[in-house]
Design a protein around this motif. Structure first.
Motif, PDB file in Angstrom:
ATOM      1  N   GLY A 111      60.379  -0.835  55.647  1.00 57.41           N
ATOM      2  CA  GLY A 111      58.983  -0.900  55.224  1.00 57.41           C
ATOM      3  C   GLY A 111      58.513   0.489  54.841  1.00 57.41           C
ATOM      4  O   GLY A 111      58.010   0.712  53.741  1.00 57.41           O
ATOM      5  N   ASN A 114      63.194   1.281  52.555  1.00 60.56           N
ATOM      6  CA  ASN A 114      63.791  -0.055  52.516  1.00 60.56           C
ATOM      7  C   ASN A 114      65.040  -0.207  53.376  1.00 60.56           C
ATOM      8  O   ASN A 114      65.509  -1.326  53.584  1.00 60.56           O
ATOM      9  N   SER A 132      59.009   4.164  61.747  1.00 59.18           N
ATOM     10  CA  SER A 132      58.583   2.776  61.593  1.00 59.18           C
ATOM     11  C   SER A 132      57.290   2.513  62.352  1.00 59.18           C
ATOM     12  O   SER A 132      56.371   1.856  61.843  1.00 59.18           O
ATOM     13  N   MET A 141      53.777   2.914  54.010  1.00 57.44           N
ATOM     14  CA  MET A 141      54.627   1.941  53.338  1.00 57.44           C
ATOM     15  C   MET A 141      55.051   2.501  51.979  1.00 57.44           C
ATOM     16  O   MET A 141      54.587   2.083  50.930  1.00 57.44           O
ATOM     17  N   GLY A 144      58.489  -0.290  50.987  1.00 56.89           N
ATOM     18  CA  GLY A 144      58.546  -1.702  51.336  1.00 56.89           C
ATOM     19  C   GLY A 144      57.332  -2.495  50.894  1.00 56.89           C
ATOM     20  O   GLY A 144      56.453  -2.011  50.181  1.00 56.89           O
ATOM     21  N   GLN A 148      57.546  -7.593  54.641  1.00 59.27           N
ATOM     22  CA  GLN A 148      58.750  -6.918  55.130  1.00 59.27           C
ATOM     23  C   GLN A 148      58.420  -6.012  56.309  1.00 59.27           C
ATOM     24  O   GLN A 148      59.106  -6.028  57.345  1.00 59.27           O
ATOM     25  N   PHE A 149      57.369  -5.215  56.157  1.00 57.32           N
ATOM     26  CA  PHE A 149      57.001  -4.264  57.205  1.00 57.32           C
ATOM     27  C   PHE A 149      56.513  -5.012  58.450  1.00 57.32           C
ATOM     28  O   PHE A 149      56.846  -4.650  59.581  1.00 57.32           O
ATOM     29  N   SER A 152      59.354  -6.275  60.319  1.00 67.92           N
ATOM     30  CA  SER A 152      59.988  -5.180  61.048  1.00 67.92           C
ATOM     31  C   SER A 152      59.236  -4.871  62.339  1.00 67.92           C
ATOM     32  O   SER A 152      59.838  -4.710  63.406  1.00 67.92           O
TER      33      SER A 152
END
Length: 251
Positions: A111, A114, A132, A141, A144, A148-149, A152
């Motif tokens: 994120g 990638n 992260s 971000m 990403g 997606q984030f 995660s």
């Protein structure tokens, strides 16, 4: 037994050396400042045998070459690190790596970038999460997408609550200001913010942070909370997360 040596480097990074007293192996978690890592290892009487990179950014992998030249360490990293460094072993979600008899599980936390990964050592109750997630925040971000984030962050949320998260930067005071703006009626957050201010006034680190506390106070880990959805909008947690991330970017 595992020992973690934490030290400041660059302007706001934290360096980590993970040492196993039984095997005498030492892992450099990311390499923002090669000379500082080598200096700190020497002061401890340790030799760096491995490098575990979380992602490709230069303040996380930029010291790989110099440390390898000085120590012969092997580099374990996600594929994206090949942008700036050679890799001895490419890892991705679901893989495991080891230091002595201790196993770390590789988790996809993409994120911010990638290919970003985290390293979770369940027997030690620790996770090295790079950029992260931070105390009261998360990474920008850059590469990403919101879903997606959020996925995660959901993987991080699923770890045991007592897990200590070793984040890569001392961003907590800044993050606390936005968190208080994002979630002003959160009493647990207000108490946390006071503790952070007291620690920073004494120049003490606010990292590592316990996951359970972040689950109560970090707005980016709480994007599925109806209170935050009502304030920030979004019909799904990923949409609320996106609104929070955009809000932080412009705060």
């Amino acid at each position: 037994m595992l020992t973690i040596h934490q030290f400041p480097c660059l302007s706001d990074n934290y360096g980590y050396l993970l040492h196993d007293t039984d095997s005498h192996e030492t892992v450099a978690i990311d390499t923002p400042d090669a000379q500082e890592y080598l200096k700190q290892a020497e002061l401890k009487g340790w030799r760096i045998t491995q490098i575990w990179n979380t992602h490709w950014h230069p303040d996380h992998a930029g010291g790989n070459k110099a440390i390898v030249e000085a120590t012969g360490a092997t580099i374990v990293a996600p594929q994206e690190v090949e942008r700036i460094s050679s890799i001895d072993r490419v890892v991705a979600h679901g893989d495991t790596v080891s230091i002595g008899a201790h196993t770390a599980h590789v988790i996809d936390v993409s994120g911010h970038t990638n290919g970003h990964v985290a390293f979770h050592l369940p027997d030690a109750g620790i996770a090295f999460v790079g950029d992260s997630v931070f105390a009261l925040g998360c990474g920008r971000m850059f590469e990403g997408e919101p879903q997606q984030f959020w996925d995660s962050l959901s993987r991080i949320r699923a770890l045991p609550g007592e897990t200590m998260l070793y984040c890569a930067h001392e961003y907590t005071a800044s993050n606390a200001k936005f968190a208080s703006h994002a979630d002003p009626d959160n009493a647990a957050l207000a108490a946390y913010v006071e503790e952070i201010a007291a620690k920073r006034a004494k120049d003490e680190p606010t990292v590592p942070t316990q996951l359970a506390r972040e689950l109560d106070t970090n707005p980016f880990l709480r994007a599925d909370d109806p209170v935050l959805a009502a304030k920030w909008g979004g019909s799904t947690p990923a949409e609320t997360f996106a609104a929070l991330r955009a809000g932080k970017d412009n705060f």
